[in-house]
Design a protein around this motif. Structure first.
Motif, PDB file in Angstrom:
ATOM      1  N   SER A  46       0.825  -1.209   0.000  1.00 43.50           N
ATOM      2  CA  SER A  46       0.000   0.000   0.000  1.00 43.50           C
ATOM      3  C   SER A  46       0.858   1.258   0.000  1.00 43.50           C
ATOM      4  N   LEU A  47       2.122   1.127   0.378  1.00 41.34           N
ATOM      5  CA  LEU A  47       3.027   2.283   0.405  1.00 41.34           C
ATOM      6  C   LEU A  47       3.253   2.848  -0.995  1.00 41.34           C
ATOM      7  N   ALA A  48       3.073   2.012  -2.006  1.00 45.76           N
ATOM      8  CA  ALA A  48       3.265   2.453  -3.396  1.00 45.76           C
ATOM      9  C   ALA A  48       2.210   3.468  -3.818  1.00 45.76           C
ATOM     10  N   VAL A  89       4.749   3.995   7.276  1.00 47.63           N
ATOM     11  CA  VAL A  89       5.226   2.613   7.295  1.00 47.63           C
ATOM     12  C   VAL A  89       4.650   1.873   8.495  1.00 47.63           C
ATOM     13  N   PHE A  90       4.651   2.508   9.658  1.00 49.31           N
ATOM     14  CA  PHE A  90       4.111   1.859  10.852  1.00 49.31           C
ATOM     15  C   PHE A  90       2.598   1.657  10.736  1.00 49.31           C
ATOM     16  N   GLU A  91       1.898   2.623  10.160  1.00 44.93           N
ATOM     17  CA  GLU A  91       0.451   2.472   9.984  1.00 44.93           C
ATOM     18  C   GLU A  91       0.143   1.337   9.012  1.00 44.93           C
ATOM     19  N   ALA A  92       0.943   1.226   7.934  1.00 46.21           N
ATOM     20  CA  ALA A  92       0.748   0.140   6.973  1.00 46.21           C
ATOM     21  C   ALA A  92       1.033  -1.209   7.629  1.00 46.21           C
ATOM     22  N   ALA A  93       2.061  -1.257   8.477  1.00 47.21           N
ATOM     23  CA  ALA A  93       2.377  -2.505   9.184  1.00 47.21           C
ATOM     24  C   ALA A  93       1.238  -2.911  10.111  1.00 47.21           C
ATOM     25  N   SER A  94       0.630  -1.931  10.769  1.00 51.19           N
ATOM     26  CA  SER A  94      -0.515  -2.206  11.643  1.00 51.19           C
ATOM     27  C   SER A  94      -1.703  -2.751  10.859  1.00 51.19           C
ATOM     28  N   HIS A 100      -1.443  -4.760   8.439  1.00 49.67           N
ATOM     29  CA  HIS A 100      -1.018  -6.069   7.926  1.00 49.67           C
ATOM     30  C   HIS A 100      -0.399  -6.022   6.535  1.00 49.67           C
ATOM     31  N   ASP A 101       0.185  -4.880   6.171  1.00 49.68           N
ATOM     32  CA  ASP A 101       0.949  -4.794   4.929  1.00 49.68           C
ATOM     33  C   ASP A 101       2.263  -5.547   5.152  1.00 49.68           C
ATOM     34  N   GLU A 102       2.490  -6.619   4.390  1.00 48.85           N
ATOM     35  CA  GLU A 102       3.644  -7.483   4.637  1.00 48.85           C
ATOM     36  C   GLU A 102       4.978  -6.774   4.413  1.00 48.85           C
ATOM     37  N   THR A 103       5.034  -5.922   3.408  1.00 51.53           N
ATOM     38  CA  THR A 103       6.273  -5.185   3.157  1.00 51.53           C
ATOM     39  C   THR A 103       6.596  -4.264   4.321  1.00 51.53           C
ATOM     40  N   ALA A 104       5.587  -3.527   4.782  1.00 49.99           N
ATOM     41  CA  ALA A 104       5.788  -2.616   5.907  1.00 49.99           C
ATOM     42  C   ALA A 104       6.155  -3.390   7.170  1.00 49.99           C
ATOM     43  N   GLN A 105       5.532  -4.538   7.378  1.00 47.39           N
ATOM     44  CA  GLN A 105       5.855  -5.353   8.551  1.00 47.39           C
ATOM     45  C   GLN A 105       7.302  -5.824   8.517  1.00 47.39           C
ATOM     46  N   ARG A 106       7.784  -6.180   7.333  1.00 43.76           N
ATOM     47  CA  ARG A 106       9.170  -6.626   7.210  1.00 43.76           C
ATOM     48  C   ARG A 106      10.146  -5.493   7.513  1.00 43.76           C
ATOM     49  N   ILE A 107       9.804  -4.275   7.073  1.00 44.83           N
ATOM     50  CA  ILE A 107      10.664  -3.118   7.320  1.00 44.83           C
ATOM     51  C   ILE A 107      10.726  -2.802   8.809  1.00 44.83           C
ATOM     52  N   VAL A 108       9.562  -2.806   9.459  1.00 44.24           N
ATOM     53  CA  VAL A 108       9.517  -2.533  10.901  1.00 44.24           C
ATOM     54  C   VAL A 108      10.282  -3.612  11.654  1.00 44.24           C
TER      55      VAL A 108
END
Length: 315
Positions: free
Chosen positions: A210-212, A222-227, A229-237
């Motif tokens: 979704s960051l794209a 990035v943290f909001e996307a990870a929350s 369940h965006d897998e890319t954002a979760q990997r970055i965090v």
């Protein structure tokens, strides 16, 4: 009302914050004004003296009640002589801050690095109150830090101890060059800048994220996307948290602190960041050195600098 007060100055490139504290580290009053560093060092020092006097007057204290003044400044400092050798934020080189402010204020003045005084602020009146051995991280544009040992700031040989962001923790195969010139520094992965860089790289690689969809990516995004369940954002965090936790394990082996305190904008991610940091620390720190050690968020926010600066004359 306190009989004696301590004045702390947080000198930034944009603004000057002045805080008045009692002997227990309680913030009694704040005053803030512009730095206007383009007017030159002497004008800024005059402005600091003016702001200090205004803060004391506004709070209803007499100048005679001021027991000391401290200043936190970003840059390379000769702390013992009270000289700012180089501050890129202010455009200063070899400015005798201690001598000048003592002449202007008629009080004892001490200076220290901005990250050190933030750590002292948390130790004196924040998340580290009552703890004599702690390490404080500031996760923002870069990664700063301060070390408190036996209740005092550990400054090191040249007063430059606590550069936590420049610990080399990323293995060579994954390392990129840091702004300091070295490779694999913690700052390249656990700062807001590092998190944004990793997110942009993922988008450029064409990862499904979704960051794209964002015109400009922030660490908060990035943290909001990870929350969400965006897998890319979760990997970055996860990567940012992993190396932060590894760095804490290294420091636990060297310094045996009782508490790690994490502040700065990135720390606002909360448990999304703190849970994997604690898990990594628990995995890599030697058992005797992790027992009863906790990792907690900072509590003073933007006030940590002026509170810690005020404490320079007590610690």
């Amino acid at each position: 009302m306190a009989n004696q007060i301590y004045v702390g100055v947080d000198l930034g490139g944009t603004s000057i914050k002045v805080g008045l504290c009692d002997e227990n580290g309680q913030l009694l009053h704040k005053y803030e004004g512009p730095t206007l560093s383009e007017e030159g060092a002497e004008a800024v020092l005059d402005r600091i003296a003016d702001y200090c006097r205004k803060a004391v007057e506004e709070a209803g204290y007499a100048w005679e009640q001021v027991a000391g003044v401290g200043a936190g400044i970003a840059g390379f400092l000769n702390i013992r002589e009270g000289i700012v050798e180089l501050s890129a934020n202010l455009g200063w080189r070899d400015v005798p801050v201690k001598k000048s402010l003592e002449e202007k204020l008629g009080k004892t003045v001490k200076i220290d690095n901005d990250a050190n005084v933030a750590a002292l602020g948390e130790a004196w009146g924040g998340a580290g109150k009552g703890i004599s051995n702690l390490i404080c991280y500031t996760l923002g544009t870069g990664v700063g830090g301060g070390i408190i040992l036996n209740g005092r700031i550990y400054q090191g040989f040249k007063g430059m101890a606590g550069e936590l962001g420049h610990m080399s923790v990323v293995p060579d195969i994954e390392a990129i060059q840091c702004s300091c010139g070295q490779f694999g520094c913690l700052e390249t992965v656990s700062s807001a800048t590092g998190i944004i860089r990793m997110a942009k790289n993922a988008v450029e690689r064409g990862e499904h994220t979704s960051l794209a969809l964002l015109p400009k990516i922030t660490a908060k995004d990035v943290f909001e996307a990870a929350s969400a369940h965006d897998e890319t954002a979760q990997r970055i965090v996860s990567r940012a948290a992993y190396y932060l936790g590894r760095s804490m394990a290294h420091l636990a082996a060297m310094l045996n602190p009782e508490r790690f305190i994490v502040g700065g904008g990135v720390s606002h991610a909360g448990e999304l960041l703190f849970v994997p940091v604690r898990e990594t620390f628990d995995k890599y720190a030697p058992a005797p050195l992790k027992a009863d050690v906790d990792i907690v968020p900072a509590t003073l926010g933007n006030d940590a600098g002026c509170i810690g600066a005020a404490g320079l004359n007590l610690f």
